[in-house]
Design a protein around this motif. Structure first.
Motif, PDB file in Angstrom:
ATOM      1  N   MET A  31     -19.347 -36.438   1.851  1.00 60.47           N
ATOM      2  CA  MET A  31     -20.948 -35.915   1.730  1.00 60.47           C
ATOM      3  C   MET A  31     -21.257 -35.333   3.266  1.00 60.47           C
ATOM      4  O   MET A  31     -21.976 -34.501   3.406  1.00 60.47           O
ATOM      5  CB  MET A  31     -21.684 -36.877   1.467  1.00 60.47           C
ATOM      6  N   ASP A  32     -20.883 -36.192   4.293  1.00 55.27           N
ATOM      7  CA  ASP A  32     -21.293 -35.694   5.676  1.00 55.27           C
ATOM      8  C   ASP A  32     -20.469 -34.234   6.032  1.00 55.27           C
ATOM      9  O   ASP A  32     -21.086 -33.291   6.968  1.00 55.27           O
ATOM     10  CB  ASP A  32     -20.472 -36.670   6.544  1.00 55.27           C
ATOM     11  N   ARG A  33     -19.493 -34.003   5.461  1.00 48.99           N
ATOM     12  CA  ARG A  33     -18.864 -32.411   5.811  1.00 48.99           C
ATOM     13  C   ARG A  33     -19.097 -31.562   4.449  1.00 48.99           C
ATOM     14  O   ARG A  33     -18.589 -30.518   4.486  1.00 48.99           O
ATOM     15  CB  ARG A  33     -17.425 -32.970   5.617  1.00 48.99           C
ATOM     16  N   ASP A  34     -20.121 -32.073   3.679  1.00 53.07           N
ATOM     17  CA  ASP A  34     -20.311 -30.916   2.500  1.00 53.07           C
ATOM     18  C   ASP A  34     -19.459 -30.676   1.632  1.00 53.07           C
ATOM     19  O   ASP A  34     -19.446 -29.793   1.197  1.00 53.07           O
ATOM     20  CB  ASP A  34     -21.277 -29.873   3.052  1.00 53.07           C
ATOM     21  N   THR A  36     -17.050 -32.169  -1.969  1.00 55.27           N
ATOM     22  CA  THR A  36     -17.080 -33.008  -3.010  1.00 55.27           C
ATOM     23  C   THR A  36     -15.553 -33.060  -3.799  1.00 55.27           C
ATOM     24  O   THR A  36     -15.330 -33.168  -5.144  1.00 55.27           O
ATOM     25  CB  THR A  36     -17.940 -32.216  -4.082  1.00 55.27           C
ATOM     26  N   GLY A 377     -23.352 -32.908  -8.667  1.00 52.22           N
ATOM     27  CA  GLY A 377     -23.234 -33.573  -7.401  1.00 52.22           C
ATOM     28  C   GLY A 377     -22.749 -35.102  -7.589  1.00 52.22           C
ATOM     29  O   GLY A 377     -22.733 -35.947  -6.876  1.00 52.22           O
TER      30      GLY A 377
END
Length: 427
Positions: A31-34, A36, A377
């Protein structure tokens, strides 16, 4: 803490760190790196638990792990450190196991129908025990590995298990006499008998029937002068405590049958080829919902509440039947989806269809899961994903398979080292 076994990274978890903590960490990192991307977390401590359980329940049977079930290097390395044997079906599987330092005598080349070049390769890597079930195979072995020690695989044509193997492999008892005479004429050495009752066998008596049949073939070999001293009872052992058959229920029938037909004083070495048993429960898959469609019956109903109750939600996740779900059609009732950091039980559940990421209409994972109304998401976690998942991944439609992260508790790691040390100690 991290450990490296011949190039494989395995994270040793401190006592207060759990697999769930690792999953949290990996999701947060993504999530920190966008991102999934789907991923597996493999708890190698589950392999240790299953091995100790095997030794308690089947003390006379040495397991030769079926590499095809999950061929990831950390898995086979942990099993090798605990002294396991290995069931290999191809040149590449033999190479994998020999290259991690396993001796040739701890390998059975258990594919009854082999390429000639693979037979030569087995001979070059010190693999002596080969399985066969037909006359043509004997001629190939005589030409390419005449010093091989042969195990005759017999068919188990009882009522079919979930996945039958006897349609493809195995000689009938009526064929065995001729095959043994052919081997004798070719100056080949037969040392034993094998069978496989089929994957996920739910009829307990199949094992006892097969053991009795193996005794008949054993006696044929002894009558012809072969030194018969290996019985291979194959695979088919349940891999999850949620299976219809509990492992200990099965072994409660196997052990007495072995004592009757192959008593310990006869000196017969008994082996098996478990795969699913060892790795099923060790892997958890984390997948992300990348798309959804909501289908209602509002056009055919004037009652909004009725339409709401009958709507179907279609979720599209980033792993599918061309990835981790490829070989799970017979076992989807064992898969347990959970919603990451949320509970299903206090939410309304809907009829659900779950699809994989590819553009193929056959990429349908399941129509039986009951899920709440989730958002794009959201993460789902699926347990019991260790067998026939990472070893059967494809990149169809350009989708890469999930990355696997390997962890083991400090206690389990210490247990592995104790077992290794004990196995290495002089008898």
């Amino acid at each position: 803490m991290e450990s490296w076994i011949t190039g494989s990274k395995i994270v040793i978890l401190e006592e207060d760190v759990t697999v769930e903590n690792v999953i949290d960490q990996k999701i947060n990192e993504q999530m920190d790196r966008d991102l999934t991307d789907a991923f597996h977390v493999a708890d190698l401590g589950a392999l240790v638990d299953q091995h100790l359980r095997w030794q308690r329940a089947l003390p006379r049977v040495k397991p030769f792990y079926a590499v095809k079930c999950n061929s990831s290097k950390p898995v086979v390395q942990i099993l090798a450190q605990m002294g396991m044997g290995f069931d290999c079906a191809s040149k590449n599987e033999i190479a994998l196991i020999r290259d991690i330092g396993v001796a040739g005598e701890r390998i059975i080349y258990a594919n009854p129908c082999k390429e000639s070049s693979h037979i030569k390769y087995a001979a070059s890597r010190g693999v002596q025990i080969l399985t066969f079930d037909n006359e043509d195979e004997l001629y190939k072995i005589a030409m390419n590995h005449p010093a091989a020690k042969l195990v005759l695989r017999i068919a188990t044509n009882y009522s079919p298990p979930q996945i039958s193997l006897s349609e493809k492999f195995g000689a009938t008892i009526s064929e065995c006499g001729h095959l043994m005479e052919c081997a004798e004429a070719l100056k080949l050495d037969i040392i034993g008998v094998s069978f496989h009752v089929g994957s996920a066998c739910t009829v307990l008596e199949h094992f006892t029937h097969a053991i009795a049949d193996a005794r008949i073939v054993f006696d044929m070999g002894i009558h012809l002068g072969f030194h018969m001293d290996v019985l291979d009872i194959g695979g088919g052992f349940p891999g999850s405590r949620d299976d219809k058959v509990i492992f200990e229920e099965l072994t409660a029938l196997i052990n007495p049958a072995l004592d009757i037909y192959f008593p310990e004083e006869n000196g017969v070495k008994i082996i098996a080829e478990p795969g699913r048993y060892y790795v099923t429960s060790s892997f958890t898959l984390a997948v992300n919902i990348v798309a959804r469609r909501i289908i209602t019956n509002s056009q055919s109903s004037s009652n909004d509440e009725e339409a709401e109750n009958t709507k179907t939600i279609m979720y599209y996740i980033n792993d599918g039947v061309y990835g981790s779900f490829d070989n799970l059609s017979q076992f989807r009732d064992l898969l347990k989806p959970t919603l990451y950091k949320k509970d299903f039980h206090d939410q309304k559940l809907y009829r659900t269809r779950v699809w994989g990421p590819t553009c193929d209409a056959n990429d349908n994972i399941t129509d039986v899961w009951k899920l709440p109304e989730l958002k794009i998401g959201d993460w789902l976690l699926v347990q019991n994903m260790g067998a026939y998942t990472v070893s059967t991944l494809t990149t169809f439609n350009g989708f890469d398979g999930p990355t696997a992260h390997y962890v083991i508790s400090k206690k389990a790691w210490e247990t592995v080292q104790k077992i290794k040390k004990r196995n290495e100690s002089p008898a």
